[in-house]
Design an enzyme around this catalytic site. Structure first.
Site, PDB file in Angstrom:
ATOM      1  N   LYS A 261       0.858  -1.190   0.000  1.00  0.00           N
ATOM      2  CA  LYS A 261       0.000   0.000   0.000  1.00  0.00           C
ATOM      3  C   LYS A 261       0.890   1.234   0.000  1.00  0.00           C
ATOM      4  O   LYS A 261       1.698   1.430   0.909  1.00  0.00           O
ATOM      5  CB  LYS A 261      -0.896  -0.004   1.249  1.00  0.00           C
ATOM      6  CG  LYS A 261      -1.605   1.337   1.515  1.00  0.00           C
ATOM      7  CD  LYS A 261      -2.509   1.296   2.753  1.00  0.00           C
ATOM      8  CE  LYS A 261      -3.028   2.690   3.113  1.00  0.00           C
ATOM      9  NZ  LYS A 261      -3.900   2.698   4.317  1.00  0.00           N
ATOM     10  N   LYS A 273      -9.923  12.921   8.291  1.00  0.00           N
ATOM     11  CA  LYS A 273      -9.379  12.563   9.599  1.00  0.00           C
ATOM     12  C   LYS A 273      -9.315  13.807  10.478  1.00  0.00           C
ATOM     13  O   LYS A 273      -9.225  14.927   9.962  1.00  0.00           O
ATOM     14  CB  LYS A 273      -7.950  12.036   9.430  1.00  0.00           C
ATOM     15  CG  LYS A 273      -7.845  10.634   8.862  1.00  0.00           C
ATOM     16  CD  LYS A 273      -6.384  10.202   8.803  1.00  0.00           C
ATOM     17  CE  LYS A 273      -6.240   8.809   8.190  1.00  0.00           C
ATOM     18  NZ  LYS A 273      -6.856   7.738   9.002  1.00  0.00           N
ATOM     19  N   ASP A 284       1.821   6.601   5.359  1.00  0.00           N
ATOM     20  CA  ASP A 284       0.812   5.618   4.957  1.00  0.00           C
ATOM     21  C   ASP A 284       1.231   4.890   3.668  1.00  0.00           C
ATOM     22  O   ASP A 284       0.481   4.080   3.137  1.00  0.00           O
ATOM     23  CB  ASP A 284      -0.550   6.305   4.785  1.00  0.00           C
ATOM     24  CG  ASP A 284      -1.710   5.364   5.017  1.00  0.00           C
ATOM     25  OD1 ASP A 284      -1.497   4.311   5.654  1.00  0.00           O
ATOM     26  OD2 ASP A 284      -2.822   5.664   4.544  1.00  0.00           O
ATOM     27  N   GLU A 345      -9.312   3.567   2.570  1.00  0.00           N
ATOM     28  CA  GLU A 345      -8.876   3.665   1.173  1.00  0.00           C
ATOM     29  C   GLU A 345      -7.815   2.632   0.807  1.00  0.00           C
ATOM     30  O   GLU A 345      -7.722   2.227  -0.359  1.00  0.00           O
ATOM     31  CB  GLU A 345      -8.351   5.083   0.891  1.00  0.00           C
ATOM     32  CG  GLU A 345      -6.883   5.351   1.253  1.00  0.00           C
ATOM     33  CD  GLU A 345      -6.584   5.227   2.741  1.00  0.00           C
ATOM     34  OE1 GLU A 345      -7.526   5.284   3.557  1.00  0.00           O
ATOM     35  OE2 GLU A 345      -5.398   5.051   3.098  1.00  0.00           O
ATOM     36  N   ARG A 347      -7.514  -0.478   1.369  1.00  0.00           N
ATOM     37  CA  ARG A 347      -8.047  -1.750   0.841  1.00  0.00           C
ATOM     38  C   ARG A 347      -8.535  -1.601  -0.597  1.00  0.00           C
ATOM     39  O   ARG A 347      -8.519  -2.560  -1.355  1.00  0.00           O
ATOM     40  CB  ARG A 347      -9.137  -2.272   1.795  1.00  0.00           C
ATOM     41  CG  ARG A 347     -10.345  -1.398   1.901  1.00  0.00           C
ATOM     42  CD  ARG A 347     -11.156  -1.687   3.169  1.00  0.00           C
ATOM     43  NE  ARG A 347     -10.515  -1.173   4.374  1.00  0.00           N
ATOM     44  CZ  ARG A 347     -10.996  -1.310   5.606  1.00  0.00           C
ATOM     45  NH1 ARG A 347     -12.124  -1.978   5.807  1.00  0.00           N
ATOM     46  NH2 ARG A 347     -10.368  -0.811   6.647  1.00  0.00           N
TER      47      ARG A 347
HETATM   48  N1  BES Z   1      -3.941   4.640   7.033  1.00  0.00           N
HETATM   49  C1  BES Z   1      -5.024   4.357   7.891  1.00  0.00           C
HETATM   50  C2  BES Z   1      -4.672   3.387   9.005  1.00  0.00           C
HETATM   51  C3  BES Z   1      -3.699   3.905  10.019  1.00  0.00           C
HETATM   52  C4  BES Z   1      -4.151   4.580  11.142  1.00  0.00           C
HETATM   53  C5  BES Z   1      -2.360   3.669   9.883  1.00  0.00           C
HETATM   54  C6  BES Z   1      -3.259   5.030  12.081  1.00  0.00           C
HETATM   55  C7  BES Z   1      -1.482   4.120  10.821  1.00  0.00           C
HETATM   56  C8  BES Z   1      -1.913   4.790  11.915  1.00  0.00           C
HETATM   57  C9  BES Z   1      -6.170   3.757   7.087  1.00  0.00           C
HETATM   58  O1  BES Z   1      -6.285   4.199   5.787  1.00  0.00           O
HETATM   59  C10 BES Z   1      -7.414   4.137   7.797  1.00  0.00           C
HETATM   60  O2  BES Z   1      -7.715   5.304   7.814  1.00  0.00           O
HETATM   61  N2  BES Z   1      -8.117   3.162   8.367  1.00  0.00           N
HETATM   62  C11 BES Z   1      -9.308   3.418   9.089  1.00  0.00           C
HETATM   63  C12 BES Z   1     -10.333   2.390   8.676  1.00  0.00           C
HETATM   64  C13 BES Z   1     -11.720   2.721   9.134  1.00  0.00           C
HETATM   65  C14 BES Z   1     -12.227   3.939   8.403  1.00  0.00           C
HETATM   66  C15 BES Z   1     -12.605   1.532   8.868  1.00  0.00           C
HETATM   67  C16 BES Z   1      -8.984   3.296  10.561  1.00  0.00           C
HETATM   68  O3  BES Z   1      -8.173   2.456  10.944  1.00  0.00           O
HETATM   69  O4  BES Z   1      -9.508   4.097  11.336  1.00  0.00           O
HETATM   70 ZN    ZN Z   2      -4.566   4.853   4.898  1.00  0.00          ZN
HETATM   71 MN    MN Z   3      -7.400   5.995   5.640  1.00  0.00          MN
END
Ligand code: BES
Ligand code: ZN
Ligand code: MN
Length: 497
Positions: A261, A273, A284, A345, A347
């Protein structure tokens, strides 16, 4: 830092590091300098209650009658418990201690004390690896801090009688070059590393014998990567997919595929966010950074395996062109996805490159790495274990073993039909989140599984491993370089005959 091996100390200058097994037991060099300094080491042991336990260290600033500026003794713990991993930790501890000391030259007396089972050459080469791994720093943007101008360790002599050490280390050094590349990519801010510049960095692997193909938006549209493109559509920066091909194995042999990714910045998109901590989302692209560094490592050391690396490079931004919650996108596999949350995103990116990978390269195994969920950090914390998911017992065993041996550890999580159901959806073939509260890392993995076409596969969620706010085992705070040595070891043990 230059690292050299020698059968004896070369010059009496800079720092001298001695290793002591629990007791503490000094080697003959230690005894020599203890005497030469009028028992300064014995005195220091007593004063600081140093026993030579793992993680203990003492330092003595040397008197003027010897050439070294300081003597340091690091504890190894009980001799019979010394392993290659603990040797690495000691090497890292030496670097951590001396990195900003102003010392430029270092001698480590690295012969194994009596009772140590690890071979002398293995032991010494792992000390060197720990030293170099921990000595990494990313300071190119510091123009004023005085510490940046201070002398850094420039050269280390590792003293060992085992002549195998230098050869063993030579290969590890190439893998660490890969780790350094990963750390550089991850440390760069998102105004420097964005999809196009990341692709350019990947292109540089051609110098190491890796074939590189870069696909831009026009090509991705033609191929049909609707899910990946939907993530990038809110950004002014073009999305790319980069394909790296290392053909070190037998001609025609099915490759192992590493998939990453590469979201070069994740604002969350329209599902924005919160502001606090958002700067962390520059890393990321950590999965893609690991895959790129691993490809470099494999090429540099001439791995005798066929390996494909594929990374999806996109920026997730909110804008008038961005995708909306509720949009339905069509993935390359033909399956449709309702985008409930534009912040889920990663996934979407992986869905298309996983499908593309299995269809195009017919790999034996696909391993994807992604900073996919915050939930994996809740479960495993930071800097300890990455979480992984697979339905293949063989891959599970092999990855776990590679993790223990390399020190880049992984911990398995479950997959099941019940979890899979949580992403079923009324208006499309699936939605891109589960119930939003529970088992978030698992539902993310279930989503990816739907794009593997049942090719043997594992997903490694590295969200807790790519970046740390505190110094760790082999890294300063910041980019850890986690994963490169895991993949290198996994390929070495399973695909190189
Ligand atoms: N890149 C983030 C995951 C992440 C969060 C990596 C904190 C490192 C530190 C990912 O794209 C994301 O935003 N995931 C969400 C998924 C949710 C919306 C189902 C998450 O983990 O909150
Ligand atoms: Zn992400
Ligand atoms: Mn995200």
């Amino acid at each position: 830092m230059k690292i050299k091996f020698s059968e004896k100390a070369l010059k009496e200058t800079g720092a001298l590091v001695l290793l002591a097994a629990q007791g503490p037991k000094l080697d003959s060099t230690g005894k020599h300098y203890n005497k030469a300094t009028g028992g300064a080491l014995d005195q220091a042991f007593k004063t600081s209650n140093f026993k030579g336990k793992r993680g203990e260290a003492v330092q003595v600033l040397a008197p003027s009658n010897i050439g070294f500026s300081r003597l340091l003794v690091f504890g190894l713990g009980p001799a019979k418990e010394v392993t290659t991993i603990s040797a690495e930790n000691v090497g890292a501890a030496i670097a951590a201690k001396l990195l900003r000391s102003g010392e430029k030259f270092l001698t480590v007396m690295a012969d194994t004390p009596g009772g140590v089972k690890t071979k002398a050459g293995e032991f010494a080469s792992h000390i060197a690896a720990g030293l170099r791994l921990r000595a990494y720093h990313f300071s190119k943007y510091l123009t004023k801090q005085p510490e940046n101008k201070k002398a850094r360790l420039e050269e280390a002599i590792i003293v060992t009688a085992d002549q195998a050490a230098a050869g063993l280390y030579a290969e590890m050094d190439l893998v660490i070059d890969g780790v350094y590349m990963t750390r550089d990519l991850i440390s760069e801010p998102a105004n420097v590393v964005y999809p196009k510049s990341f692709a350019t960095a990947i292109k540089s692997l051609e110098q190491d014998g890796v074939e590189v193909e870069i696909l831009g938006e026009k090509e991705l549209e033609k191929i049909g990567m609707g899910a990946l493109l939907a993530v990038g559509q809110g950004s002014d920066r073009e999305s790319y997919v980069a394909i790296m091909k290392w053909s070190g194995g037998k001609k025609g042999q099915a490759p192992v595929a590493l998939i990453g990714k590469g979201v070069t910045f994740d604002t969350g998109g329209i599902s924005l966010k919160p502001g606090a901590g958002m700067e962390e989302m520059k890393w990321d692209m950590g999965g893609a950074g690991i895959v790129t560094g691993a490809m470099r490592a494999l090429a540099l050391r001439g791995a005798r395996a066929n390996v494909i690396g594929i990374v999806g490079l996109v920026e997730n931004m909110p804008s008038g062109k961005a995708q909306r919650p509720g949009d339905v996108v069509k993935s390359l596999s033909g399956q449709t996805i309702e985008v409930i949350n534009t912040d889920a995103e990663g996934r979407l990116v992986l869905a298309d490159i996983l499908w593309y990978c299995q269809e195009t390269f017919k790999p034996k195994v696909m391993i994807d790495l992604a900073t996919l969920t915050g939930a994996i950090i809740v479960a495993l914390g930071r800097g300890q274990y990455a979480g992984f998911f697979t339905s293949d017992e063989g891959i599970a065993k092999a990855l776990t073993k590679a993790g223990e041996e390399s020190g880049d550890r992984v911990w398995r999580f479950p997959l099941s039909d019940e979890y899979d159901k949580l992403i079923n959806c009324q208006i499309a073939d699936m939605k891109n989140v589960g119930d939003g509260a529970n088992a978030g890392s698992i539902t993310a993995a279930q989503f990816l599984k739907r794009f593997t076409n049942d090719v043997p596969w594992a997903h490694i969620d590295v969200a807790g491993m790519v970046w740390t706010l505190k110094p760790g085992r082999l890294w300063d705070k910041g980019a850890t370089g986690y994963g490169v040595r895991l993949l290198d070891r996994y390929v070495k043990d399973n695909f190189e005959g």
